[in-house]
Scaffold this motif. Structure first.
Motif, mmCIF file in Angstrom:
data_model
loop_
_atom_site.group_PDB
_atom_site.id
_atom_site.type_symbol
_atom_site.label_atom_id
_atom_site.label_comp_id
_atom_site.label_asym_id
_atom_site.label_seq_id
_atom_site.Cartn_x
_atom_site.Cartn_y
_atom_site.Cartn_z
ATOM 1 N N PHE A 1 26.216 56.475 33.748
ATOM 2 C CA PHE A 1 26.892 55.768 32.715
ATOM 3 C C PHE A 1 28.381 55.463 33.059
ATOM 4 C CE2 PHE A 1 23.714 57.525 29.746
ATOM 5 C CZ PHE A 1 23.115 56.342 29.504
ATOM 6 N N ARG A 2 29.068 56.337 33.646
ATOM 7 C CA ARG A 2 30.434 56.321 33.927
ATOM 8 C C ARG A 2 30.677 55.138 35.242
ATOM 9 N NH1 ARG A 2 34.708 60.970 35.218
ATOM 10 N NH2 ARG A 2 36.519 59.424 35.634
ATOM 11 N N PHE A 3 29.694 55.481 36.001
ATOM 12 C CA PHE A 3 30.051 54.654 37.211
ATOM 13 C C PHE A 3 29.759 53.067 36.970
ATOM 14 C CE2 PHE A 3 27.776 52.549 40.990
ATOM 15 C CZ PHE A 3 28.857 52.709 41.951
ATOM 16 N N VAL A 4 28.657 52.801 36.204
ATOM 17 C CA VAL A 4 28.315 51.388 35.864
ATOM 18 C C VAL A 4 29.371 50.767 34.865
ATOM 19 C CG1 VAL A 4 26.642 49.954 34.648
ATOM 20 C CG2 VAL A 4 25.957 51.534 36.081
ATOM 21 N N ILE A 5 29.961 51.557 34.098
ATOM 22 C CA ILE A 5 30.819 51.056 33.235
ATOM 23 C C ILE A 5 32.060 50.650 34.077
ATOM 24 C CG2 ILE A 5 32.570 51.680 31.181
ATOM 25 C CD1 ILE A 5 30.358 53.350 30.111
ATOM 26 N N GLN A 6 32.625 51.620 35.098
ATOM 27 C CA GLN A 6 33.731 51.261 35.687
ATOM 28 C C GLN A 6 33.519 50.048 36.619
ATOM 29 O OE1 GLN A 6 34.961 54.948 37.860
ATOM 30 N NE2 GLN A 6 35.974 55.706 35.939
ATOM 31 N N ALA A 7 32.321 49.837 37.099
ATOM 32 C CA ALA A 7 31.985 48.635 37.915
ATOM 33 C C ALA A 7 32.257 47.477 37.216
ATOM 34 C CB ALA A 7 30.652 49.102 38.632
ATOM 35 N N GLU A 8 31.703 47.499 35.748
ATOM 36 C CA GLU A 8 31.999 46.396 35.053
ATOM 37 C C GLU A 8 33.585 46.267 34.689
ATOM 38 O OE1 GLU A 8 29.807 43.781 33.794
ATOM 39 O OE2 GLU A 8 29.169 44.379 35.791
ATOM 40 N N VAL A 9 34.099 47.516 34.536
ATOM 41 C CA VAL A 9 35.432 47.380 34.240
ATOM 42 C C VAL A 9 36.195 46.681 35.345
ATOM 43 C CG1 VAL A 9 37.703 48.682 33.922
ATOM 44 C CG2 VAL A 9 35.499 49.140 32.764
ATOM 45 N N GLY A 10 35.887 46.748 36.536
ATOM 46 C CA GLY A 10 36.579 46.325 37.729
ATOM 47 C C GLY A 10 36.340 44.882 37.583
ATOM 48 N N ARG A 11 35.167 44.476 37.716
ATOM 49 C CA ARG A 11 34.737 43.282 37.495
ATOM 50 C C ARG A 11 35.453 42.214 36.545
ATOM 51 N NH1 ARG A 11 32.770 39.688 34.523
ATOM 52 N NH2 ARG A 11 31.984 41.258 33.203
ATOM 53 N N ALA A 12 35.486 42.763 35.052
ATOM 54 C CA ALA A 12 36.160 42.092 34.287
ATOM 55 C C ALA A 12 37.792 41.942 34.447
ATOM 56 C CB ALA A 12 36.023 42.774 32.926
ATOM 57 N N GLU A 13 38.401 43.018 35.341
ATOM 58 C CA GLU A 13 39.577 43.146 35.539
ATOM 59 C C GLU A 13 39.972 41.849 36.380
ATOM 60 O OE1 GLU A 13 43.297 45.802 37.379
ATOM 61 O OE2 GLU A 13 41.192 46.670 37.066
ATOM 62 N N ARG A 14 39.028 41.665 37.346
ATOM 63 C CA ARG A 14 39.136 40.817 38.567
ATOM 64 C C ARG A 14 39.048 39.250 37.719
ATOM 65 N NH1 ARG A 14 35.116 38.095 42.013
ATOM 66 N NH2 ARG A 14 36.160 37.074 43.862
ATOM 67 N N GLU A 15 38.236 39.084 36.838
ATOM 68 C CA GLU A 15 38.089 37.840 36.231
ATOM 69 C C GLU A 15 39.299 37.554 35.459
ATOM 70 O OE1 GLU A 15 35.921 35.500 36.489
ATOM 71 O OE2 GLU A 15 35.179 36.682 38.094
ATOM 72 N N ARG A 16 39.941 38.452 34.867
ATOM 73 C CA ARG A 16 41.356 38.279 33.865
ATOM 74 C C ARG A 16 42.229 37.790 35.050
ATOM 75 N NH1 ARG A 16 39.395 42.901 31.288
ATOM 76 N NH2 ARG A 16 40.822 44.124 32.410
ATOM 77 N N ILE A 17 42.349 38.675 36.136
ATOM 78 C CA ILE A 17 43.341 38.447 37.186
ATOM 79 C C ILE A 17 43.221 36.990 37.663
ATOM 80 C CG2 ILE A 17 44.247 38.469 39.366
ATOM 81 C CD1 ILE A 17 43.616 41.808 39.082
ATOM 82 N N ARG A 18 42.126 36.405 37.973
ATOM 83 C CA ARG A 18 41.933 35.173 38.535
ATOM 84 C C ARG A 18 42.124 33.962 37.373
ATOM 85 N NH1 ARG A 18 35.905 34.859 40.991
ATOM 86 N NH2 ARG A 18 36.677 32.889 41.425
ATOM 87 N N GLN A 19 41.774 34.278 36.087
ATOM 88 C CA GLN A 19 41.965 33.431 35.137
ATOM 89 C C GLN A 19 43.517 33.139 34.866
ATOM 90 O OE1 GLN A 19 39.911 31.263 33.480
ATOM 91 N NE2 GLN A 19 41.656 30.280 32.720
ATOM 92 N N ARG A 20 44.322 34.380 34.762
ATOM 93 C CA ARG A 20 45.776 34.281 34.832
ATOM 94 C C ARG A 20 46.405 33.529 35.820
ATOM 95 N NH1 ARG A 20 45.530 39.817 33.371
ATOM 96 N NH2 ARG A 20 46.110 40.696 35.575
ATOM 97 N N ALA A 21 45.866 33.734 37.056
ATOM 98 C CA ALA A 21 46.205 32.861 38.233
ATOM 99 C C ALA A 21 46.022 31.469 38.055
ATOM 100 C CB ALA A 21 45.659 33.318 39.730
#
Length: 508
Positions: A133-153
């Motif tokens: 559970f924790r591994f999958v959640i952290q993986a999705e958190v990493g993906r969402a964070e990348r999308e936020r960074i790209r959108q800000r850029a």
């Protein structure tokens, strides 16, 4: 008996951006090794991806790290922070879980021994369901964070474009980034040398008798003009620069020219070429009716000399040099000459001629420069106008075609048909072109020194109406001027005799 220590393969990734997210490489490696010492693990491999984005799974060291587990080279996979393993979320998380569990991703069967996955933040595959559970959640958190960074850029880039500022990266050819004189950030200004090279190339293609496109490309390489993202210029790279929106001072947003509130295309940076020039270049360099490549002469007098007897054009001939015994000289360049080809073709020439290329090239060059070398060198400049509306219509057509991918309705099709009809009308209209001679500040001799063989040959072709070679006689080496009959296309300026000019040129 002491049990053998578990083997550990370590992996760390540093982000592309050097910001707060980029932890110290040495610090992360130290944390992993401290964990190994605490857990009694033996380090067998260390993999580092420096400056590689987590949004790509084809990182060399990341794949090598997983391969250590697949090939049973390790028992434990160690990393500093699991959510930094990937920024693709569940897609890559599933791949990592298959490796940890020893499964084939296609069949789900066990194909290698399972391994343990552990990081420095307490994530451990030995914790069962809690780990998954924790591994999958952290993986999705990493993906969402990348999308936020790209959108800000993307948002930042959009704001900068609309404010007329440069968002960073490699500037387009013809421009350079400089500090904004009116405030924060950077703007683009014209790079004089690159802009001049582009303008010269455009003028060579737009004059009444345009230069072959390949010759224009070679000329840029000959002059040492460096392309922005390539080792040298090619037809593709030059066409992109000459026909792209960037050379007009425009920027794009989602693949379209940026427009203001009134729908007008914005030009936040100064233009190197005019809209009319770029529109004319797009038509000239389009796939239909594209100009021929143009041959590349091997010598400055290629195709310009004729035989006195049969009047055939002399051809360049290479012959291996030989010793007195008839053996080839392997360390000597071949002898180059111009010779009459008629007999070789099966024709009749009563007195076919051959002349050394080096000596006749030098003589005609000296004669030409002694006669006109002091004169100013001019270039043809063609001013194109009346194409602004056509350029705007073509830009609208491009955007409408893009809209059809998402708005394939009757209104969009109707708009496209109207635009194409208007494009046809405008294309049929006469273009206003005006050609003028512009001084370059160079003399003919100075231009000759910088010119490549193609351009030198063209100068001689324009200067001489006839260059006819007569048979030679045995005697001192060198070129006998009596072998050459020359007729100038236009008589040189009266006053100083051309032979005196030639003599002065040789002694000076």
């Amino acid at each position: 008996m002491t049990r053998p220590r578990k083997r550990a393969s370590l992996y760390v990734r540093l982000s592309v951006a050097a910001d707060a997210e980029n932890l110290s490489l040495d610090g992360m490696i130290t944390d992993m090794r401290t964990l190994c010492e605490r857990e009694g693990l033996e380090e067998v491999a260390l993999h580092v991806d420096d400056g590689r984005t987590g949004g790509r799974r084809d990182r060399d060291e990341f794949q090598a790290w997983l391969q250590d587990a697949r090939q049973a080279k390790c028992d434990v996979l160690v990393n500093p922070v699991t959510d930094r393993l990937t920024r693709e979320g569940l897609n890559v998380a599933a791949t990592i879980l298959d490796v940890v569990e020893g499964k084939d991703p296609e069949t789900g069967r066990l194909v290698h021994p399972p391994v343990r996955l552990v990081d420095c933040n307490g994530l451990d595959s030995l914790h069962g369901d809690a780990f998954r559970f924790r591994f999958v959640i952290q993986a999705e958190v990493g993906r969402a964070e990348r999308e936020r960074i790209r959108q800000r850029a993307r948002d930042r880039e959009r704001r900068l474009k609309r404010a007329g500022r440069w968002g960073g990266g490699t500037p387009p050819f013809g421009y350079r980034a400089v500090p904004n004189p009116e405030g924060a950030g950077w703007v683009l200004e014209i790079e004089p040398d690159e802009a001049q090279a582009i303008r010269t190339a455009a003028e060579a293609l737009l004059k009444p008798e345009p230069d072959p496109f390949t010759r224009v490309v070679r000329r840029l390489n000959h002059q040492g003009v460096r392309a922005r993202r390539a080792k040298q210029w090619t037809r593709v790279t030059l066409r992109r620069v000459l026909t792209g929106d960037a050379i007009l001072g425009r920027v794009s947003e989602n693949g379209r020219p940026l427009r203001d509130a009134d729908g007008q295309i914005m030009t936040p940076f100064p233009a190197v070429l005019s809209v009319a020039q770029v529109t004319a270049l797009r038509a000239h360099l389009s796939g239909n009716g594209q100009p021929s490549l143009g041959g590349r002469p091997s010598r400055v007098l290629s195709g310009l000399l004729s035989c006195h007897s049969c009047h055939a054009v002399l051809q360049v001939h290479h012959r291996a040099r030989r010793t007195r015994k008839g053996e080839k000289k392997t360390d000597a360049p071949p002898a180059v000459s111009y010779r009459c080809p008629t007999r070789g073709w099966g024709g009749v020439c009563e007195a076919a001629v051959t002349v050394s290329a080096d000596v006749v090239d030098a003589y005609v060059t000296d004669l030409y420069l002694a006669t006109v070398g002091h004169m100013p060198y001019f270039v043809e400049r063609t001013v194109v106008s009346g194409l602004e509306e056509l350029a705007a219509v073509e830009a609208d057509i491009k955007e409408t075609l893009s809209d059809l991918a998402t708005e394939a309705d009757a209104d969009t099709f109707a708009r496209l048909q109207r635009l194409q009809a208007r494009q046809k009308e405008l294309s049929a209209m006469d273009t206003d072109r005006r050609t003028e001679l512009v001084p370059t500040g160079l003399t003919m001799a100075e231009h000759w020194e910088r010119a490549m063989v193609d351009d030198r040959r063209e100068l001689l072709a324009d200067a001489f109406e006839l260059l006819m070679i007569h048979p030679g006689k045995r005697g001192p080496k060198g070129f006998d001027p009596r072998r050459l009959t020359r007729v100038w296309a236009e008589e040189p300026d009266a006053g100083e005799d051309e032979e005196e000019r030639l003599a002065a040129g040789r002694t000076g």
